[in-house]
Write a protein that holds these residues in place. Structure first.
Motif, PDB file in Angstrom:
ATOM      1  N   ARG A  66       0.833  -1.208   0.000  1.00 43.90           N
ATOM      2  CA  ARG A  66       0.000   0.000   0.000  1.00 43.90           C
ATOM      3  C   ARG A  66       0.866   1.256   0.000  1.00 43.90           C
ATOM      4  O   ARG A  66       0.592   2.220  -0.728  1.00 43.90           O
ATOM      5  CB  ARG A  66      -0.919  -0.021   1.221  1.00 43.90           C
ATOM      6  CG  ARG A  66      -1.851   1.178   1.313  1.00 43.90           C
ATOM      7  CD  ARG A  66      -2.862   1.201   0.153  1.00 43.90           C
ATOM      8  NE  ARG A  66      -3.712   2.364   0.236  1.00 43.90           N
ATOM      9  CZ  ARG A  66      -4.835   2.430   0.963  1.00 43.90           C
ATOM     10  NH1 ARG A  66      -5.249   1.357   1.640  1.00 43.90           N
ATOM     11  NH2 ARG A  66      -5.549   3.532   0.990  1.00 43.90           N
ATOM     12  N   VAL A  67       1.920   1.252   0.799  1.00 40.75           N
ATOM     13  CA  VAL A  67       2.799   2.420   0.860  1.00 40.75           C
ATOM     14  C   VAL A  67       3.531   2.622  -0.462  1.00 40.75           C
ATOM     15  O   VAL A  67       3.613   3.753  -0.972  1.00 40.75           O
ATOM     16  CB  VAL A  67       3.795   2.273   2.025  1.00 40.75           C
ATOM     17  CG1 VAL A  67       4.943   3.275   1.904  1.00 40.75           C
ATOM     18  CG2 VAL A  67       3.081   2.452   3.357  1.00 40.75           C
ATOM     19  N   ARG A  68       4.037   1.551  -1.049  1.00 37.71           N
ATOM     20  CA  ARG A  68       4.765   1.695  -2.318  1.00 37.71           C
ATOM     21  C   ARG A  68       3.831   2.196  -3.415  1.00 37.71           C
ATOM     22  O   ARG A  68       4.231   3.019  -4.262  1.00 37.71           O
ATOM     23  CB  ARG A  68       5.401   0.356  -2.697  1.00 37.71           C
ATOM     24  CG  ARG A  68       6.313   0.444  -3.919  1.00 37.71           C
ATOM     25  CD  ARG A  68       7.533   1.318  -3.675  1.00 37.71           C
ATOM     26  NE  ARG A  68       8.287   1.537  -4.883  1.00 37.71           N
ATOM     27  CZ  ARG A  68       9.220   0.718  -5.366  1.00 37.71           C
ATOM     28  NH1 ARG A  68       9.523  -0.396  -4.706  1.00 37.71           N
ATOM     29  NH2 ARG A  68       9.862   1.009  -6.466  1.00 37.71           N
ATOM     30  N   ALA A  69       2.574   1.727  -3.405  1.00 38.45           N
ATOM     31  CA  ALA A  69       1.608   2.218  -4.388  1.00 38.45           C
ATOM     32  C   ALA A  69       1.322   3.712  -4.175  1.00 38.45           C
ATOM     33  O   ALA A  69       1.070   4.447  -5.137  1.00 38.45           O
ATOM     34  CB  ALA A  69       0.312   1.417  -4.292  1.00 38.45           C
ATOM     35  N   GLU A  70       1.391   4.139  -2.915  1.00 37.13           N
ATOM     36  CA  GLU A  70       1.093   5.541  -2.585  1.00 37.13           C
ATOM     37  C   GLU A  70       2.235   6.472  -2.960  1.00 37.13           C
ATOM     38  O   GLU A  70       2.009   7.559  -3.504  1.00 37.13           O
ATOM     39  CB  GLU A  70       0.805   5.658  -1.083  1.00 37.13           C
ATOM     40  CG  GLU A  70       0.436   7.046  -0.602  1.00 37.13           C
ATOM     41  CD  GLU A  70      -0.969   7.457  -0.997  1.00 37.13           C
ATOM     42  OE1 GLU A  70      -1.260   8.675  -0.990  1.00 37.13           O
ATOM     43  OE2 GLU A  70      -1.788   6.571  -1.307  1.00 37.13           O
ATOM     44  N   VAL A  71       3.482   6.089  -2.651  1.00 35.56           N
ATOM     45  CA  VAL A  71       4.597   7.031  -2.792  1.00 35.56           C
ATOM     46  C   VAL A  71       5.560   6.671  -3.914  1.00 35.56           C
ATOM     47  O   VAL A  71       6.414   7.486  -4.282  1.00 35.56           O
ATOM     48  CB  VAL A  71       5.381   7.162  -1.468  1.00 35.56           C
ATOM     49  CG1 VAL A  71       4.470   7.636  -0.357  1.00 35.56           C
ATOM     50  CG2 VAL A  71       6.070   5.859  -1.088  1.00 35.56           C
ATOM     51  N   GLY A  72       5.463   5.466  -4.458  1.00 33.33           N
ATOM     52  CA  GLY A  72       6.390   5.075  -5.517  1.00 33.33           C
ATOM     53  C   GLY A  72       7.825   5.156  -5.049  1.00 33.33           C
ATOM     54  O   GLY A  72       8.196   4.560  -4.038  1.00 33.33           O
ATOM     55  N   ASP A  73       8.631   5.938  -5.761  1.00 37.19           N
ATOM     56  CA  ASP A  73      10.035   6.115  -5.404  1.00 37.19           C
ATOM     57  C   ASP A  73      10.298   7.483  -4.771  1.00 37.19           C
ATOM     58  O   ASP A  73      11.454   7.917  -4.668  1.00 37.19           O
ATOM     59  CB  ASP A  73      10.917   5.966  -6.650  1.00 37.19           C
ATOM     60  CG  ASP A  73      10.872   4.563  -7.225  1.00 37.19           C
ATOM     61  OD1 ASP A  73      10.651   3.605  -6.453  1.00 37.19           O
ATOM     62  OD2 ASP A  73      11.045   4.421  -8.458  1.00 37.19           O
ATOM     63  N   ALA A  74       9.231   8.172  -4.323  1.00 41.41           N
ATOM     64  CA  ALA A  74       9.394   9.519  -3.775  1.00 41.41           C
ATOM     65  C   ALA A  74      10.078   9.514  -2.415  1.00 41.41           C
ATOM     66  O   ALA A  74      10.634  10.532  -1.995  1.00 41.41           O
ATOM     67  CB  ALA A  74       8.034  10.208  -3.679  1.00 41.41           C
ATOM     68  N   THR A  75      10.007   8.409  -1.712  1.00 41.33           N
ATOM     69  CA  THR A  75      10.778   8.218  -0.492  1.00 41.33           C
ATOM     70  C   THR A  75      11.196   6.753  -0.449  1.00 41.33           C
ATOM     71  O   THR A  75      10.709   5.943  -1.247  1.00 41.33           O
ATOM     72  CB  THR A  75       9.983   8.625   0.762  1.00 41.33           C
ATOM     73  OG1 THR A  75      10.884   8.743   1.877  1.00 41.33           O
ATOM     74  CG2 THR A  75       8.876   7.615   1.094  1.00 41.33           C
ATOM     75  N   VAL A  76      12.088   6.418   0.465  1.00 42.03           N
ATOM     76  CA  VAL A  76      12.595   5.051   0.533  1.00 42.03           C
ATOM     77  C   VAL A  76      11.700   4.235   1.463  1.00 42.03           C
ATOM     78  O   VAL A  76      11.505   4.592   2.626  1.00 42.03           O
ATOM     79  CB  VAL A  76      14.050   5.016   1.018  1.00 42.03           C
ATOM     80  CG1 VAL A  76      14.551   3.571   1.099  1.00 42.03           C
ATOM     81  CG2 VAL A  76      14.938   5.827   0.082  1.00 42.03           C
ATOM     82  N   VAL A  77      11.148   3.158   0.940  1.00 46.75           N
ATOM     83  CA  VAL A  77      10.245   2.286   1.697  1.00 46.75           C
ATOM     84  C   VAL A  77      11.067   1.132   2.268  1.00 46.75           C
ATOM     85  O   VAL A  77      11.674   0.362   1.524  1.00 46.75           O
ATOM     86  CB  VAL A  77       9.107   1.766   0.807  1.00 46.75           C
ATOM     87  CG1 VAL A  77       8.178   0.859   1.608  1.00 46.75           C
ATOM     88  CG2 VAL A  77       8.336   2.937   0.199  1.00 46.75           C
ATOM     89  N   MET A  78      11.052   1.015   3.596  1.00 42.84           N
ATOM     90  CA  MET A  78      11.874   0.037   4.294  1.00 42.84           C
ATOM     91  C   MET A  78      10.995  -0.932   5.076  1.00 42.84           C
ATOM     92  O   MET A  78       9.902  -0.566   5.530  1.00 42.84           O
ATOM     93  CB  MET A  78      12.830   0.744   5.260  1.00 42.84           C
ATOM     94  CG  MET A  78      13.718   1.779   4.607  1.00 42.84           C
ATOM     95  SD  MET A  78      14.795   2.588   5.828  1.00 42.84           S
ATOM     96  CE  MET A  78      15.783   3.628   4.743  1.00 42.84           C
ATOM     97  N   ALA A  79      11.489  -2.134   5.265  1.00 48.52           N
ATOM     98  CA  ALA A  79      10.742  -3.156   5.994  1.00 48.52           C
ATOM     99  C   ALA A  79      11.605  -3.759   7.081  1.00 48.52           C
ATOM    100  O   ALA A  79      12.769  -4.105   6.843  1.00 48.52           O
ATOM    101  CB  ALA A  79      10.286  -4.261   5.037  1.00 48.52           C
ATOM    102  N   ASP A  80      11.029  -3.901   8.263  1.00 40.60           N
ATOM    103  CA  ASP A  80      11.701  -4.634   9.324  1.00 40.60           C
ATOM    104  C   ASP A  80      11.632  -6.123   8.994  1.00 40.60           C
ATOM    105  O   ASP A  80      10.543  -6.688   8.848  1.00 40.60           O
ATOM    106  CB  ASP A  80      11.014  -4.367  10.660  1.00 40.60           C
ATOM    107  CG  ASP A  80      11.661  -5.139  11.795  1.00 40.60           C
ATOM    108  OD1 ASP A  80      12.857  -4.953  12.023  1.00 40.60           O
ATOM    109  OD2 ASP A  80      10.957  -5.939  12.445  1.00 40.60           O
ATOM    110  N   THR A  81      12.797  -6.746   8.885  1.00 44.32           N
ATOM    111  CA  THR A  81      12.876  -8.159   8.501  1.00 44.32           C
ATOM    112  C   THR A  81      13.204  -8.980   9.734  1.00 44.32           C
ATOM    113  O   THR A  81      14.350  -9.333   9.995  1.00 44.32           O
ATOM    114  CB  THR A  81      13.923  -8.348   7.395  1.00 44.32           C
ATOM    115  OG1 THR A  81      13.673  -7.409   6.336  1.00 44.32           O
ATOM    116  CG2 THR A  81      13.866  -9.753   6.827  1.00 44.32           C
ATOM    117  N   CYS A  82      12.171  -9.248  10.524  1.00 44.97           N
ATOM    118  CA  CYS A  82      12.337  -9.990  11.762  1.00 44.97           C
ATOM    119  C   CYS A  82      11.015 -10.652  12.112  1.00 44.97           C
ATOM    120  O   CYS A  82       9.945 -10.183  11.692  1.00 44.97           O
ATOM    121  CB  CYS A  82      12.782  -9.067  12.893  1.00 44.97           C
ATOM    122  SG  CYS A  82      13.405  -9.938  14.342  1.00 44.97           S
ATOM    123  N   LEU A  83      11.083 -11.726  12.871  1.00 38.12           N
ATOM    124  CA  LEU A  83       9.889 -12.523  13.149  1.00 38.12           C
ATOM    125  C   LEU A  83       9.231 -12.211  14.483  1.00 38.12           C
ATOM    126  O   LEU A  83       8.169 -12.761  14.785  1.00 38.12           O
ATOM    127  CB  LEU A  83      10.256 -14.018  13.105  1.00 38.12           C
ATOM    128  CG  LEU A  83      10.738 -14.550  11.757  1.00 38.12           C
ATOM    129  CD1 LEU A  83      11.230 -15.987  11.917  1.00 38.12           C
ATOM    130  CD2 LEU A  83       9.640 -14.475  10.707  1.00 38.12           C
TER     131      LEU A  83
END
Length: 327
Positions: A104-121
């Motif tokens: 949803r965030v990537r669809a909203e902002v595209g490449d206008a800011t850096v979209v990061m994900a916490d990779t942990c369980l």
């Protein structure tokens, strides 16, 4: 002859002229929480001003981050309790709340800011640990790394520009790099939580993600007494292919941050964690400190110690406080 360094501090204009650094909005990253089942944001009691977001409010928040020219937004997922299991499978599924939030965030902002994900369980396991447990309750490092690879690929599929392995498993960066490359995500970066300590300053965060933690994480997160170990862990992550390395927490580990910055050939991040945030907010609410000045000073000290970027819950409001502090 009397030496007078005060000549460099005589006026606001002179102080601006001689200032060694200024923290830019593009150096700030906003951590954000997306919770399954919400239709409206929900306040986090131990972190005044911070909320768990619905998909809609998360998209609006990401748009604000992009409009403000911040460096990025780091997403954490908060699943329903019923979706948690021993291996954190809902953190890997495409229909899990974190991956839906990323999409949803990537669809909203595209490449206008850096979209990061916490990779942990840890948000997704019913025991609250950062990985898979053995039959006697210990973390299985290698089985956990396999899950991290799956998680990182699913996050890249959902639209993350950056994945952030934060579990402190040995070999996680190299395995994730290989997994991303094999899946065709050669452009997705790895922000390695390289020097992450078993800190009491994480307390409010566990409230924010509804942690189910049983016990503690001292067997895989670092001992707060160890400085050289932070450097060693960072060097290993760099050798394994980390694109950025991070020290967490930030403000009480400036010695480790300075050490890491001195040796790192890649950008260095620092995470101003929930406990740091909550303590300042609580003191400010009681009138004990000047809130805006202390926020600006805390961020300036982190960058002065060597951070190229800072994850902070004040990312949206801090640029105004920083600008005022430079007058």
């Amino acid at each position: 002859m009397l030496i007078r360094p005060r000549r460099a501090r005589t006026t606001p204009a002179m102080r601006r002229l001689t200032r060694e650094l200024e923290v830019r909005p593009s150096q700030l990253i906003l951590p954000a929480f997306v919770r399954d089942g919400l239709t409206e944001p929900v306040d986090i009691p131990s972190m005044p001003g911070v909320q768990q977001h619905s998909l809609d409010s998360l998209a609006a928040l990401a748009s604000a981050v992009a409009d403000a020219g911040l460096g990025g937004i780091m997403l954490f997922g908060v699943p329903d309790e019923a979706d948690k299991d021993a291996t954190g499978s809902c953190g890997i599924r495409a229909d899990g709340i974190l991956n839906r939030g990323l999409a949803r965030v990537r669809a909203e902002v595209g490449d206008a800011t850096v979209v990061m994900a916490d990779t942990c369980l840890d948000e997704f396991t019913d025991h609250g640990h950062c990985g898979v447990l053995t039959s006697d309750g210990r973390i299985d490092n290698d089985a956990t790394v396999e899950r991290y690879v799956q998680m990182a690929v699913s996050q890249a599929d959902a639209g993350a520009h950056v994945v952030g392995p934060s579990g402190m498993m040995d070999g996680q960066v190299a395995a994730i790099r290989a997994g991303l490359d094999d899946a065709g995500h050669t452009d997705v970066s790895i922000l390695a939580y390289s020097a992450k300590y078993a800190s009491a300053f994480f307390g409010p965060f566990r409230d924010a993600v509804g942690s189910s933690l049983q016990g503690d994480r001292r067997t895989y997160q670092q001992d707060p007494a160890n400085r050289r170990e932070g450097v060693r862990e960072t060097e290993l992550d760099i050798a394994e292919g980390a694109d950025t390395v991070m020290v967490k927490p930030a403000g009480y580990y400036l010695d480790v941050l300075a050490d890491v910055a001195a040796l790192s050939p890649v950008p260095v991040a620092a995470y101003q964690v929930s406990g740091e945030y909550a303590m300042i907010e609580a003191a400010a609410e009681r009138g004990w400190v000047d809130r805006e000045r202390i926020i600006a000073e805390s961020l300036t000290s982190i960058v002065r110690a060597g951070a190229d970027m800072v994850l902070t819950y004040w990312a949206l409001s801090a640029p105004a406080y920083l600008a005022a502090s430079y007058e």
